[in-house]
Scaffold this active site. Sequence first.
Site, short mmCIF file in Angstrom:
data_model
loop_
_atom_site.label_atom_id
_atom_site.label_comp_id
_atom_site.label_asym_id
_atom_site.label_seq_id
_atom_site.Cartn_x
_atom_site.Cartn_y
_atom_site.Cartn_z
CG HIS A 177 -1.06 5.46 -1.45
ND1 HIS A 177 -1.56 4.18 -1.48
CD2 HIS A 177 -2.13 6.29 -1.53
CE1 HIS A 177 -2.87 4.24 -1.58
NE2 HIS A 177 -3.25 5.50 -1.61
CD1 TRP A 181 -6.35 5.17 -6.13
CD2 TRP A 181 -4.37 5.07 -7.15
NE1 TRP A 181 -5.39 5.11 -5.16
CE2 TRP A 181 -4.15 5.05 -5.77
CE3 TRP A 181 -3.27 5.03 -8.02
CZ2 TRP A 181 -2.90 4.97 -5.21
CZ3 TRP A 181 -2.00 4.96 -7.46
CH2 TRP A 181 -1.82 4.93 -6.08
CE1 TYR A 241 -4.11 1.99 0.69
CE2 TYR A 241 -2.54 3.35 1.88
CZ TYR A 241 -3.79 3.18 1.29
OH TYR A 241 -4.70 4.21 1.31
CE1 TYR A 288 -6.72 11.13 1.53
CE2 TYR A 288 -6.72 11.51 -0.83
CZ TYR A 288 -7.08 10.73 0.25
OH TYR A 288 -7.77 9.57 0.06
#
Length: 109
Positions: free
Chosen positions: A27, A81, A23, A46
């Site tokens: 990212h 995505w 993950y 974010y």
Amino acid sequence: MRGSVTQRYAFKMFLNPGCADEYKRRHDAIWPELAALLKQSGVSNYSIHLDPETNILFAYLERREDHAMDALPRRDVMRRWWDNMKDIMAANPDGSPVATPLVEMFYLP
């Protein structure tokens, strides 16, 4: 001025066990066109955090009052995505991540 108010928005998602490194890797290499789309949609500041004991992802972002986040599911880059991520996290039938909005209980400006 329209759009000048910043809204704080937090939600949780669910990472599959053993997928934290993947993950993070995905990212760290976020697609530039996706980052640009999020910014164009009024999203800023974010961040996503992992609780490694529960595999719950806590996400926080700020968005303009006139944000366009509701249109993101219709954008091709967003759907791609989600397709890229659904093998390592809980996903809805449409491929979007299972995400639960969180209720703000305290804020210290």
